[in-house]
Design a protein around this motif. Structure first.
Motif, PDB file in Angstrom:
ATOM      1  N   ILE A 145     -33.545  51.428  15.989  1.00  0.00           N
ATOM      2  CA  ILE A 145     -32.775  52.821  15.758  1.00  0.00           C
ATOM      3  C   ILE A 145     -32.668  53.262  13.926  1.00  0.00           C
ATOM      4  N   PRO A 146     -31.914  54.300  14.289  1.00  0.00           N
ATOM      5  CA  PRO A 146     -31.647  54.573  12.919  1.00  0.00           C
ATOM      6  C   PRO A 146     -30.439  53.907  12.536  1.00  0.00           C
ATOM      7  N   VAL A 147     -30.196  53.548  11.150  1.00  0.00           N
ATOM      8  CA  VAL A 147     -28.854  53.128  10.678  1.00  0.00           C
ATOM      9  C   VAL A 147     -29.355  54.197   9.276  1.00  0.00           C
ATOM     10  N   ILE A 148     -27.312  54.462   8.630  1.00  0.00           N
ATOM     11  CA  ILE A 148     -27.510  54.387   7.044  1.00  0.00           C
ATOM     12  C   ILE A 148     -26.767  53.580   7.051  1.00  0.00           C
ATOM     13  N   GLU A 149     -27.633  53.263   5.527  1.00  0.00           N
ATOM     14  CA  GLU A 149     -27.238  52.718   4.182  1.00  0.00           C
ATOM     15  C   GLU A 149     -26.806  53.237   3.200  1.00  0.00           C
ATOM     16  N   SER A 150     -25.636  52.540   2.433  1.00  0.00           N
ATOM     17  CA  SER A 150     -25.090  53.614   1.388  1.00  0.00           C
ATOM     18  C   SER A 150     -25.219  52.118   0.236  1.00  0.00           C
ATOM     19  N   ASP A 151     -25.337  52.933  -1.086  1.00  0.00           N
ATOM     20  CA  ASP A 151     -25.053  51.724  -1.615  1.00  0.00           C
ATOM     21  C   ASP A 151     -23.588  52.680  -3.384  1.00  0.00           C
ATOM     22  N   ARG A 152     -23.374  51.994  -4.495  1.00  0.00           N
ATOM     23  CA  ARG A 152     -22.918  52.927  -5.260  1.00  0.00           C
ATOM     24  C   ARG A 152     -23.574  54.372  -5.600  1.00  0.00           C
ATOM     25  N   THR A 153     -24.159  54.180  -5.498  1.00  0.00           N
ATOM     26  CA  THR A 153     -24.713  56.131  -5.897  1.00  0.00           C
ATOM     27  C   THR A 153     -25.870  56.566  -4.863  1.00  0.00           C
ATOM     28  N   ARG A 154     -26.268  56.249  -3.497  1.00  0.00           N
ATOM     29  CA  ARG A 154     -26.456  57.116  -3.176  1.00  0.00           C
ATOM     30  C   ARG A 154     -26.676  56.935  -1.189  1.00  0.00           C
ATOM     31  N   ARG A 155     -26.880  57.153  -0.668  1.00  0.00           N
ATOM     32  CA  ARG A 155     -26.796  56.928   0.419  1.00  0.00           C
ATOM     33  C   ARG A 155     -28.326  57.218   1.198  1.00  0.00           C
ATOM     34  N   LYS A 210     -29.634  60.275  18.968  1.00  0.00           N
ATOM     35  CA  LYS A 210     -29.458  59.287  17.866  1.00  0.00           C
ATOM     36  C   LYS A 210     -30.135  59.893  16.141  1.00  0.00           C
ATOM     37  N   PHE A 211     -31.521  59.616  16.868  1.00  0.00           N
ATOM     38  CA  PHE A 211     -33.036  60.350  15.752  1.00  0.00           C
ATOM     39  C   PHE A 211     -32.179  61.968  15.373  1.00  0.00           C
ATOM     40  N   LEU A 212     -32.595  62.430  16.575  1.00  0.00           N
ATOM     41  CA  LEU A 212     -32.266  64.074  16.342  1.00  0.00           C
ATOM     42  C   LEU A 212     -30.933  64.513  15.402  1.00  0.00           C
ATOM     43  N   SER A 213     -30.419  63.663  16.065  1.00  0.00           N
ATOM     44  CA  SER A 213     -28.566  64.223  14.708  1.00  0.00           C
ATOM     45  C   SER A 213     -28.419  64.040  13.127  1.00  0.00           C
ATOM     46  N   LEU A 214     -29.228  62.961  13.031  1.00  0.00           N
ATOM     47  CA  LEU A 214     -29.217  61.950  11.897  1.00  0.00           C
ATOM     48  C   LEU A 214     -30.616  63.197  10.849  1.00  0.00           C
ATOM     49  N   LEU A 215     -31.257  63.890  12.291  1.00  0.00           N
ATOM     50  CA  LEU A 215     -32.288  64.444  11.698  1.00  0.00           C
ATOM     51  C   LEU A 215     -31.780  65.516  10.833  1.00  0.00           C
ATOM     52  N   TYR A 216     -30.901  66.540  11.713  1.00  0.00           N
ATOM     53  CA  TYR A 216     -30.457  67.292  11.633  1.00  0.00           C
ATOM     54  C   TYR A 216     -29.753  67.194   9.700  1.00  0.00           C
ATOM     55  N   LYS A 217     -28.577  65.957   9.833  1.00  0.00           N
ATOM     56  CA  LYS A 217     -28.299  66.035   8.335  1.00  0.00           C
ATOM     57  C   LYS A 217     -28.726  65.926   7.178  1.00  0.00           C
ATOM     58  N   ILE A 218     -30.326  64.972   7.725  1.00  0.00           N
ATOM     59  CA  ILE A 218     -31.279  65.617   6.530  1.00  0.00           C
ATOM     60  C   ILE A 218     -31.960  66.225   6.268  1.00  0.00           C
ATOM     61  N   ASN A 219     -31.742  67.253   7.078  1.00  0.00           N
ATOM     62  CA  ASN A 219     -31.983  68.764   6.976  1.00  0.00           C
ATOM     63  C   ASN A 219     -31.435  69.144   6.864  1.00  0.00           C
ATOM     64  N   PHE A 251     -38.261  56.949   9.617  1.00  0.00           N
ATOM     65  CA  PHE A 251     -37.829  57.357  11.118  1.00  0.00           C
ATOM     66  C   PHE A 251     -39.486  57.925  12.154  1.00  0.00           C
ATOM     67  N   THR A 252     -40.077  58.612  11.482  1.00  0.00           N
ATOM     68  CA  THR A 252     -41.820  59.335  11.791  1.00  0.00           C
ATOM     69  C   THR A 252     -42.173  57.673  12.693  1.00  0.00           C
ATOM     70  N   THR A 253     -42.351  56.194  11.603  1.00  0.00           N
ATOM     71  CA  THR A 253     -42.510  54.974  11.708  1.00  0.00           C
ATOM     72  C   THR A 253     -41.961  54.686  12.813  1.00  0.00           C
ATOM     73  N   SER A 254     -40.717  54.758  13.400  1.00  0.00           N
ATOM     74  CA  SER A 254     -39.963  54.149  13.860  1.00  0.00           C
ATOM     75  C   SER A 254     -40.121  54.888  15.745  1.00  0.00           C
TER      76      SER A 254
END
Length: 381
Positions: A145-155, A210-219, A251-254
């Motif tokens: 499943i896709p998840v978002i990981e954030s740190d102090r400088t990037r997502r 969920k994958f599709l929605s995050l792919l739109y965000k990536i775009n 994403f492609t691999t998963s």
């Protein structure tokens, strides 16, 4: 032997035998005492403001702002100020708690399932697949499943596995490293659990969406980064594109691994499929294939964009080097003339009163001629 002295606003302690040397300024000491006082006050509060949350969680100010803007941490807003419920913060901080071996053994003994099924589901590197155990009639579905990981400088967009364990006809167990939107969304819908296939297919369908929605965000992020890079080529934008490229690889691999799981499910040999499940499974497969195609398209666009910007950077570097080479060539002319007239031999204009002025004007004229020639050759454009 221990010596302590207070000098010039500092606290110093030396221990010669153990080689301990410690120095704390009075400002640092007062700050630590103030933090301890605030922590003591926080322990009796149920709602924390922004500064108290920073002290309680140990997060930086910028990181906490990013978490709230991305809605990755529970909070509420009043009079344009952010507040946090301490119990929700504690729950959020313990989301990624890794269970102990004793806990895994206790759960597996109670449910009579293999311990490996739990370990596989908690393994970050585990690939989407299906595993069955005929002895106790249990089946394990591992889905990425896709998840978002954030740190102090990037997502960064990454994937993680979740396990769906069918224990005979008694239980359906979901196992994941942390709370995720897929399971949360399933809980809010009308879930039918007595039909094992229906519950699994709902997870597969929600996961594909969920994958599709995050792919739109990536775009969207890709387009935003491209617009920034058009104005100025900065390392931050290029690093952001590198993170997006890495996310698309994940994403492609998963997605391809999930596709194999869905294809095996369509055969109906592992779990029983009902007639009304066929449309849901077909929808999940279609959404998953669409996500694969989108990830491939975005990845190709991103690779081409990064190659283009790499070529632009290379061209800019070549242009700078060309200009520097031309300037060096022009400056070499007066240097050469000065070195010739600096020899200890008889030279023209050596005894002329205006000799220095003549040589200087000659050098300037030669530099102008060289500059005009280089401009015609487009070396100074």
């Amino acid at each position: 032997m221990r010596e302590m002295a207070l000098k010039k606003g500092s606290f110093t302690g030396n221990k010669h035998a153990g080689g301990l040397n410690m120095e704390i300024t009075l400002e640092q000491l007062n700050e630590k005492i103030d933090n301890l006082s605030r922590l003591t006050l926080i322990s009796s509060k149920t709602v924390l403001d922004f500064e108290e949350t920073i002290l309680f969680t140990g997060l930086s100010k910028g990181h906490l702002y990013r978490l709230t803007s991305n809605r990755q941490i529970p909070y509420f807003k009043k009079n344009r100020k952010l507040y946090f419920k301490k119990s929700e913060l504690e729950e959020w901080m313990l989301e990624r708690r890794i269970p102990t071996e004793e806990e895994i053994q206790r759960v597996c003994a109670a449910l009579q399932i293999k311990q490996d099924f739990i370990r596989y589901s908690l393994d970050e590197e585990e690939k989407a697949r299906i595993d069955t155990e005929d002895d106790d009639n249990t089946t394990l579905y591992i889905i990425d499943i896709p998840v978002i990981e954030s740190d102090r400088t990037r997502r960064v967009y990454v994937t993680m596995p979740i396990g769906v364990i069918f224990v005979r006809d008694d239980y359906i167990i979901t196992v994941s490293q942390k709370n995720n939107d897929i399971i949360k969304d399933i809980k809010t819908e009308n879930v039918i659990t007595y039909k094992k296939s229906r519950f699994l297919l709902q997870i597969l369908y929600a996961n594909s969406k969920k994958f599709l929605s995050l792919l739109y965000k990536i775009n969207k992020e890709l387009e935003s980064t491209e617009n920034k890079l058009k104005n100025s080529l900065q390392n931050e934008g290029l690093l952001k594109m590198l993170d997006l490229e890495k996310s698309l690889v994940y994403f492609t691999t998963s997605l391809k691994s999930n596709e194999v799981v869905m294809e095996k499910t369509t055969r109906g040999k592992i779990i029983k499929l009902y007639e009304e499940d066929e449309d849901l499974l077909e929808d999940a497969i279609i959404e998953n294939k669409q996500a694969i195609e989108m990830a491939k398209i975005y990845s190709d666009i991103l690779s081409g964009t990064m190659d283009t910007y790499a070529s632009i950077i290379s061209n800019n570097l070549n242009a700078v080097m060309k200009i520097l080479t031309s300037v060096t060539f022009i400056l070499a002319i007066p240097t050469l003339i000065a070195s010739i007239w600096g020899m200890n031999v008889e030279l023209p204009f050596q005894r002329e009163p205006l000799g220095f002025l003549i040589i200087t004007v000659f050098s300037i004229i030669m530099c102008i001629v060289a500059t005009i020639w280089l401009k015609r050759k487009r070396m100074l454009n």
